[in-house]
Design an enzyme around this catalytic site. Sequence first.
Site, PDB file in Angstrom:
ATOM      1  CD  GLU A 223      11.287   1.948  -5.128  1.00 47.85           C
ATOM      2  OE1 GLU A 223      11.369   0.817  -6.270  1.00 47.85           O
ATOM      3  OE2 GLU A 223      12.146   2.531  -4.681  1.00 47.85           O
ATOM      4  CB  CYS A 257       7.062  -5.042  -8.354  1.00 45.74           C
ATOM      5  SG  CYS A 257       8.330  -5.070  -7.029  1.00 45.74           S
TER       6      CYS A 257
HETATM    7  P1  NAD Z   1      -1.483   0.965  -9.648  1.00 46.73           P
HETATM    8  O1  NAD Z   1      -0.535   1.767 -10.326  1.00 46.73           O
HETATM    9  O2  NAD Z   1      -2.572   0.481 -10.260  1.00 46.73           O
HETATM   10  O3  NAD Z   1      -1.946   1.290  -8.048  1.00 46.73           O
HETATM   11  C1  NAD Z   1      -1.120   1.601  -7.121  1.00 46.73           C
HETATM   12  C2  NAD Z   1      -1.619   2.653  -6.167  1.00 46.73           C
HETATM   13  O4  NAD Z   1      -2.217   3.898  -7.072  1.00 46.73           O
HETATM   14  C3  NAD Z   1      -3.092   2.367  -5.662  1.00 46.73           C
HETATM   15  O5  NAD Z   1      -3.058   3.003  -4.232  1.00 46.73           O
HETATM   16  C4  NAD Z   1      -4.068   2.893  -6.356  1.00 46.73           C
HETATM   17  O6  NAD Z   1      -5.187   3.628  -5.632  1.00 46.73           O
HETATM   18  C5  NAD Z   1      -3.405   4.132  -7.036  1.00 46.73           C
HETATM   19  N1  NAD Z   1      -4.068   4.771  -8.101  1.00 46.73           N
HETATM   20  C6  NAD Z   1      -4.316   4.120  -9.174  1.00 46.73           C
HETATM   21  N2  NAD Z   1      -4.931   4.797 -10.094  1.00 46.73           N
HETATM   22  C7  NAD Z   1      -4.529   6.172  -9.931  1.00 46.73           C
HETATM   23  C8  NAD Z   1      -4.755   7.292 -10.552  1.00 46.73           C
HETATM   24  N3  NAD Z   1      -5.563   7.329 -11.684  1.00 46.73           N
HETATM   25  N4  NAD Z   1      -4.526   8.442  -9.715  1.00 46.73           N
HETATM   26  C9  NAD Z   1      -3.892   8.221  -8.551  1.00 46.73           C
HETATM   27  N5  NAD Z   1      -3.723   7.145  -7.989  1.00 46.73           N
HETATM   28  C10 NAD Z   1      -3.954   6.076  -8.675  1.00 46.73           C
HETATM   29  O7  NAD Z   1      -0.643  -0.472  -9.140  1.00 46.73           O
HETATM   30  P2  NAD Z   1      -1.207  -1.832  -8.655  1.00 46.73           P
HETATM   31  O8  NAD Z   1      -2.039  -2.622  -9.602  1.00 46.73           O
HETATM   32  O9  NAD Z   1      -1.591  -1.888  -7.503  1.00 46.73           O
HETATM   33  O10 NAD Z   1       0.085  -2.695  -8.462  1.00 46.73           O
HETATM   34  C11 NAD Z   1       0.913  -3.185  -9.613  1.00 46.73           C
HETATM   35  C12 NAD Z   1       1.911  -2.462 -10.225  1.00 46.73           C
HETATM   36  O11 NAD Z   1       2.900  -2.075  -9.079  1.00 46.73           O
HETATM   37  C13 NAD Z   1       3.002  -3.344 -11.194  1.00 46.73           C
HETATM   38  O12 NAD Z   1       3.324  -2.447 -12.346  1.00 46.73           O
HETATM   39  C14 NAD Z   1       4.028  -3.564 -10.331  1.00 46.73           C
HETATM   40  O13 NAD Z   1       5.338  -3.942 -10.828  1.00 46.73           O
HETATM   41  C15 NAD Z   1       4.169  -2.283  -9.478  1.00 46.73           C
HETATM   42  N6  NAD Z   1       5.079  -2.399  -8.229  1.00 46.73           N
HETATM   43  C16 NAD Z   1       6.170  -1.964  -8.249  1.00 46.73           C
HETATM   44  C17 NAD Z   1       6.859  -2.281  -7.039  1.00 46.73           C
HETATM   45  C18 NAD Z   1       8.166  -1.792  -6.684  1.00 46.73           C
HETATM   46  O14 NAD Z   1       8.721  -1.763  -5.553  1.00 46.73           O
HETATM   47  N7  NAD Z   1       8.903  -1.319  -7.860  1.00 46.73           N
HETATM   48  C19 NAD Z   1       6.408  -3.002  -6.006  1.00 46.73           C
HETATM   49  C20 NAD Z   1       4.883  -3.615  -6.389  1.00 46.73           C
HETATM   50  C21 NAD Z   1       4.466  -3.317  -7.295  1.00 46.73           C
END
Ligand code: NAD
Length: 466
Positions: A223, A257
């Site tokens: 997602e 998002c």
């Molecule tokens: P992110 O991708 O930075 O982090 C999400 C999760 O991934 C966190 O739990 C984090 O600890 C983990 N993570 C971060 N870096 C990692 C790595 N290198 N390896 C493994 N895990 C890692 O996202 P965010 O900043 O928390 O959220 C924002 C993003 O999420 C935006 O792009 C937004 O559009 C998207 N989003 C999508 C939805 C949806 O339902 N489609 C909902 C909310 C947010």
Amino acid sequence: MLTIEPRFERAAVVAAIARIHAAQQASRAAVGATSAAERIEKIRGLRDAMFVHRQEIREALWNDYQKPPAEVDLSEIYPVVGEANHAIRYLRRWARPQRVRTPLALFGSRSRILHEPKGVVLIISPWNFPWNLSLGPLVSAIAAGNCAILKPSELTPHTSACLKRVLAGLFDESEVAVIEGDAAVAQELLSLRFDHIFFTGSPAVGTIVMKAAAEHLTSVTLELGGKSPVIVDRSANLDEAARKIAWGKFLNCGQICIAPDYLLVDEEVRDVFLEKLRAAIAPQTGVMVSERHAQRMRALIDDAVKRGAGVVLGGGSNGRIVEPTILQNPDLQSAVMQEEIFGPILPVISYRTLDDALAVIAAREKPLVLYLFARNRRVIRDVIRNTSAGGTVINDTLVHFFQTYLPFGGVGRSGMGRAHGFFGYESFSNIRAVLDQPTRFSALQWMYPPYGRFKRKLIDWTLRWF
Ligand code: NAD
């Protein structure tokens, strides 16, 4: 390789992960064998716990990034309650074997589809709706009969701790467990074998998750995010459109998002619409999740202005506060029109013909959602026909997230797989095909070798007519 932050003591985290993963592997068969009624009881318990702990949840989100309690109720608790109620109502029906028809060549056999649990699943969630985006998928995972490990975001530590407390009161860790930690902790988890990974976050991290999953050939639901456009056609009800766009864009400080990322407005109604939009934008609520995120907003605004965009509203910021900002006619190559904004900045581009608007959308990745404000049915049809998106909402913003009967998810770089209701249940299930052949007779036996004249004729016939 990333290193685990000191506050998540590495040795302890690694040991906890190994212990919980092994415990879940040991209990997966028993958890998977539960009836629909037993799973409904678990989901009911989870739903009721949210009412018991409502105040605690609100406090956690306030401490993390000053999310107003009313917004916690509406955007964190309510969607999970909705998801739970939907599963409670329909799970018995979803879990029933589904009979399918039989093609003539297999005459005599009977076939059905079963949904069986995938096993032990991993749910990784982001900070922007840390409660909702952790527990919504968990409801689907439980409905489908899985064990689950949740890894919420390190940027919302109070909510993650609260999640852990509440879930520990409901489930043994051999069934559902929360592992707090940062990206390095996530990678530690990703090195293990799971039966499904449900990831919500950015496309960049989605790539990392999918690569790790590929090592074990683990299925994924991603997602992700991206630039979701909103089109305001000249036939739109402009007052309604202004109110709904202002709400959908600036709620949670734009950190959603499915927030409208940028606005395409028919040049004929642009000035009137912008006036209405300015009037509809409420005073600042909420803040950016961190200084770094606020700094990124400042950089996006500066870059756009340097490249010729006009600031119609806002533009200022202070610490973690960034004012609701409207930028007019930004350069299409500027960062604000290239990257997902994920904050309270709305670039506005006016278009002469609908085709011009569609060209701006087509030049970008397929969005998670496309919003359209119009009353002209032909415009609505043309926009849907000539674009692609994970979801589409006509004459509103954000509300499809609450529509549990619709699948939720992205396409291309905005994600893969589907969440919510039956579709979430399916994501966490192995869809098993069962064909039951009578023991005495099978039409296909007539075509076993050797292939004499009669059999060749029969095969020929089958090709042509069955
Ligand atoms: P992110 O991708 O930075 O982090 C999400 C999760 O991934 C966190 O739990 C984090 O600890 C983990 N993570 C971060 N870096 C990692 C790595 N290198 N390896 C493994 N895990 C890692 O996202 P965010 O900043 O928390 O959220 C924002 C993003 O999420 C935006 O792009 C937004 O559009 C998207 N989003 C999508 C939805 C949806 O339902 N489609 C909902 C909310 C947010």
